[in-house]
Enzyme design. Sequence first.
Site, PDB file in Angstrom:
ATOM      1  NE  ARG A 229      -5.311 -66.260 -30.720  1.00 42.07           N
ATOM      2  CZ  ARG A 229      -4.844 -67.360 -31.559  1.00 42.07           C
ATOM      3  NH1 ARG A 229      -5.316 -69.341 -31.141  1.00 42.07           N
ATOM      4  NH2 ARG A 229      -3.769 -67.438 -31.922  1.00 42.07           N
ATOM      5  CG  HIS A 253     -15.838 -81.450  -8.567  1.00 36.47           C
ATOM      6  ND1 HIS A 253     -15.647 -82.466  -7.724  1.00 36.47           N
ATOM      7  CD2 HIS A 253     -16.847 -81.476  -9.118  1.00 36.47           C
ATOM      8  CE1 HIS A 253     -16.876 -83.297  -7.724  1.00 36.47           C
ATOM      9  NE2 HIS A 253     -17.196 -82.854  -8.760  1.00 36.47           N
ATOM     10  CG  ASP A 277     -22.291 -80.883  -7.878  1.00 36.43           C
ATOM     11  OD1 ASP A 277     -24.077 -81.296  -7.419  1.00 36.43           O
ATOM     12  OD2 ASP A 277     -22.123 -81.170  -9.186  1.00 36.43           O
ATOM     13  CB  ILE A 311     -17.540 -85.567 -12.145  1.00 32.88           C
ATOM     14  CG1 ILE A 311     -16.278 -85.827 -13.090  1.00 32.88           C
ATOM     15  CG2 ILE A 311     -17.851 -85.076 -11.548  1.00 32.88           C
ATOM     16  CD1 ILE A 311     -15.483 -84.394 -12.505  1.00 32.88           C
ATOM     17  CB  SER A 312     -22.206 -88.745 -11.410  1.00 32.24           C
ATOM     18  OG  SER A 312     -23.186 -88.647 -11.235  1.00 32.24           O
TER      19      SER A 312
HETATM   20 ZN   LIG Z   1     -24.588 -79.933 -11.982  1.00 30.52          ZN
END
Ligand SMILES: [Zn+2]
EC number: 3.5.1.25
Length: 405
Positions: A229, A253, A277, A311-312
Amino acid sequence: MDNETVSFYSRRILTEQGMVEGVLQVADGKFAGLIENPNPAQIAAARDFADQRIFAGIIDLHSHGYRSWSAKTIDKAEIQGLSKILPSIGVTATLATTSGWKAHEMEMLSAIAEALDEGVTGARILGIHMEGPFFNPDKHNATPREEVILPSVEKCEAYWQAARGKIKYMTLAPEMPGAVETIHWLREHGIVAGAGHTLADDEQMRQAVRNGIQVSIHTGNAMRQIDRRDIGALGAALLDPEVVCEIICDFYHLAPRMLEIMFRVKHNFDKFIMISDSDTLSGVEPGTYFAYGKRVHVHSDGRILLDDGTISGSSKYVLYGMENLIEKLGLAPQRVSRMASLNPARLLGIEAQKGSIAPGKDADFFIINDRYEVQETWVEGRQVYTSADPILTNEHFSQFCQKLD
Ligand SMILES: [Zn+2]
């Protein structure tokens, strides 16, 4: 070596048009020429890399650090270390990517700016990517909640001063009060504006793009997901043909089939940029560490997790993602290289100088064997890494990070 030409022969040099056999010539820091289908004499005069592939240098716009080195620092030497470690994974240019550090944020920005002014000798550091502190507090993820503040032009001006105008990219949550003025300020200062750590819904994200948001930060992560939606920031980023999507291709990820959905929906490989990242603990031996006062678990499959499962960042790097996309998803290498090199260059407006192997551009490139191991990396015509070099470890690493098992 400045005035002399160095030549590289390979049967697999990746240009924007595809893979060619040729002799690549480098002179005065630039690609001077590419002789296709060279004759034996031309090959004999070049360094012979046979079937090893030559790729344009990776431009990673979202790297917090790698293999014991961190951009979150007040120590100039650390920025130099980061610059020197990145060519070992094919990165020839990056943005030093910071994350919230209220207590030392100004000092940190000054230290990075100073390091850049003094000049680094490995990968070029093109400027600073500030990831935060203008997040949605409910999407702070690995950044402590108390580090998150509301977007503010005043703050930006202070950051700009401290960073001597070297901020090139900023991640913020566009639905927060003050974001609209902040985005306008960023764009007026030539800073790329990215939406991330956000709970923006579809309509808010569309409005944010009209206000100047150009990029979706680590698309699919730390943002509102697609619901039947309300397609959320994720759906809006994929549907808008102008929005550039950062993607982490460690296959954790984003599941491989999620990447397939993204590529099909967006239908334009020019609108993706591959990022790592990565952070200090990326590339280190898997295991449990006590780092920055927290227990952190580094997994070999790409995950870096806090104790509660948050998550890091990724334990991998862009070249690992390129291997995934080429070998496992079957994407054409020139498409993948575009997403890792040319598209990031374009986003920063430097595609005339960097981002592909083409005569006249900066000679930024790396050579890999069939296992995607980097053999050599060159930045602006200078060799900055060979596989025979010892891996440089940060001597201060053990002070803030201990391996527990
Ligand atoms: Zn970030």
